[in-house]
Design an enzyme around this catalytic site. Structure first.
Site, PDB file in Angstrom:
ATOM      1  N   GLN A 105       0.868  -1.194   0.000  1.00 32.47           N
ATOM      2  CA  GLN A 105       0.000   0.000   0.000  1.00 32.47           C
ATOM      3  C   GLN A 105       0.896   1.233   0.000  1.00 32.47           C
ATOM      4  O   GLN A 105       1.044   1.921   1.004  1.00 32.47           O
ATOM      5  CB  GLN A 105      -0.913  -0.031   1.233  1.00 32.47           C
ATOM      6  N   LYS A 201      -0.038  -9.145 -15.997  1.00 33.07           N
ATOM      7  CA  LYS A 201      -1.005  -9.659 -15.019  1.00 33.07           C
ATOM      8  C   LYS A 201      -2.054  -8.589 -14.761  1.00 33.07           C
ATOM      9  O   LYS A 201      -1.758  -7.409 -14.799  1.00 33.07           O
ATOM     10  CB  LYS A 201      -0.227  -9.960 -13.725  1.00 33.07           C
ATOM     11  N   ARG A 203      -5.218  -7.498 -11.944  1.00 35.79           N
ATOM     12  CA  ARG A 203      -5.935  -7.775 -10.690  1.00 35.79           C
ATOM     13  C   ARG A 203      -7.298  -7.114 -10.738  1.00 35.79           C
ATOM     14  O   ARG A 203      -7.454  -6.060 -11.356  1.00 35.79           O
ATOM     15  CB  ARG A 203      -5.165  -7.194  -9.500  1.00 35.79           C
TER      16      ARG A 203
HETATM   17  C1  R5P Z   1       2.795  -7.890  -6.582  1.00 35.38           C
HETATM   18  O1  R5P Z   1       2.988  -6.752  -7.001  1.00 35.38           O
HETATM   19  C2  R5P Z   1       3.784  -8.613  -5.751  1.00 35.38           C
HETATM   20  O2  R5P Z   1       5.089  -8.449  -6.226  1.00 35.38           O
HETATM   21  C3  R5P Z   1       3.451 -10.081  -5.652  1.00 35.38           C
HETATM   22  O3  R5P Z   1       3.572 -10.665  -6.927  1.00 35.38           O
HETATM   23  C4  R5P Z   1       2.069 -10.320  -5.150  1.00 35.38           C
HETATM   24  O4  R5P Z   1       1.721  -9.429  -4.142  1.00 35.38           O
HETATM   25  C5  R5P Z   1       1.934 -11.735  -4.661  1.00 35.38           C
HETATM   26  O5  R5P Z   1       0.623 -11.935  -4.174  1.00 35.38           O
HETATM   27  P1  R5P Z   1      -0.105 -13.324  -4.377  1.00 35.38           P
HETATM   28  O6  R5P Z   1       0.899 -14.401  -4.057  1.00 35.38           O
HETATM   29  O7  R5P Z   1      -1.249 -13.288  -3.404  1.00 35.38           O
HETATM   30  O8  R5P Z   1      -0.578 -13.387  -5.789  1.00 35.38           O
END
Ligand code: R5P
Length: 325
Positions: A105, A201, A203
């Site tokens: 954040q 990716k 989200r």
């Molecule tokens: C994202 O910007 C971070 O570098 C990680 O890739 C991410 O936060 C990993 O989160 P999760 O394992 O829940 O996908």
């Protein structure tokens, strides 16, 4: 030696929160010192208490806490320890937070959001911290949130050496699992002499921890793909990336990440057939039930211990990392 000379001598003390005592013990071991005996407890209503069993007056104090679940409790414990040090006349207080809490954040992506990483820096400052030390912070600009020295350490040298020893770089492609890690992945690619690929990716801003892969940019067919990331939380980013890579013809997928947050269902889904191996550090505790046979855990203790020694001895932390940033 007279008393004036004695008064001018520096003394290093290392204090540990209760989140990950093994890492603190390993760091103390590397430094050839003992952890300062500390009484830390939680009262029935959840309030935390901490007191040091020895004088800390005039010391160069390093307070280590690994911010795993329950992260807010461990953050509060570290703040309370810093406050206790300040009030007991420690000369300099360094917060050692191997995994910087709330680092994701770090900006307002939408209106009415907090910048919690900044709030954490303000809390450390208010408690009495003079400096912060952390490893692979999610976004480098977080260093500027703290008004004081911020020692940013990198796990890349130990992860990279491990991967170099185990993988054939002529068949390797380094993969950034999202746009945010491209710069770091590019350094890996240069150091390994391997090409770079990127994953686009996406989200859903309305749903936490949901991930979808849109596109792979770069050559991955027939290659062993080394995905590099700062942290694995639920594992969805990595598993989705690995699935997309294998579907695009990758012959192997290895993951190297610094912080093993491993929130559910990470340990379950990371054992997927899409992933051949996961390499992480012990910046966060990884209990037995969250380990599996294709997980390798490297110790971050030597890196942190060396940095503490450099800070205490007024040496160079930058010198520890030859172009790793
Ligand atoms: C994202 O910007 C971070 O570098 C990680 O890739 C991410 O936060 C990993 O989160 P999760 O394992 O829940 O996908």
């Amino acid at each position: 030696m007279n008393n004036m000379e004695l008064a001018g001598k520096k003394k290093l003390i290392l204090i540990s929160g209760r989140a990950h005592p093994q890492l603190a013990l390993d760091i103390a071991d590397q430094l050839g010192i003992s952890l300062l005996p500390t009484d830390a407890r939680t009262f029935a209503n959840g309030e935390i208490y901490a007191r040091f069993d020895e004088s800390v007056r005039g010391t160069d104090a390093f307070v280590i806490q690994s911010h795993c679940t329950p992260i807010n409790e461990w953050l509060m414990e570290q703040l309370i320890m810093v406050d206790a040090l300040k009030r007991a006349s420690a000369k300099r207080i360094t917060v050692v937070a191997p995994f910087y809490p709330y680092a994701r954040q770090d900006k307002k992506s939408r209106g009415r959001e907090p910048i919690s990483a900044r709030l954490v820096a303000d809390l450390f400052k208010t408690a009495g911290a003079d400096r912060i030390m952390s490893v692979d912070i999610h976004a480098p600009q977080i260093q500027g949130f703290f008004d004081g020295p911020f020692d940013h350490l990198f796990a890349m040298p130990i992860l990279l050496e491990h991967c170099r020893a185990q993988l054939d770089s002529s068949t390797l492609t380094v993969v950034s699992p999202d746009m945010g890690r491209v710069r770091v992945a590019d350094v890996w690619s240069q150091k390994l002499g391997a090409p770079l690929a990127l994953i686009h990716k996406r989200r859903d801003p309305e749903i936490a921890n949901q991930v979808s892969v849109h596109e792979i940019v770069g050559e991955v067919e027939g290659r062993v793909c080394l995905i590099v990331d700062d942290l694995i939380d639920t594992g969805r980013t990595i598993v989705k990336a690995a699935e997309a890579l294998k579907n695009a013809g990758a012959k192997g997928v290895v993951v190297a990440a610094t912080h093993a947050v491993f929130s559910d269902p990470a340990t379950e889904i990371l054992q997927s057939d899409f992933i051949d191996k996961v390499v992480v550090t012990d910046s966060l505790p990884i209990p037995e039930e969250k380990r599996w046979d294709r997980l390798e855990i490297l110790s971050i203790a030597p890196t942190i211990a060396t940095a503490i020694r450099e800070v205490f001895g007024e040496g160079s932390v930058t010198g520890m990392f030859d172009g790793a940033a």
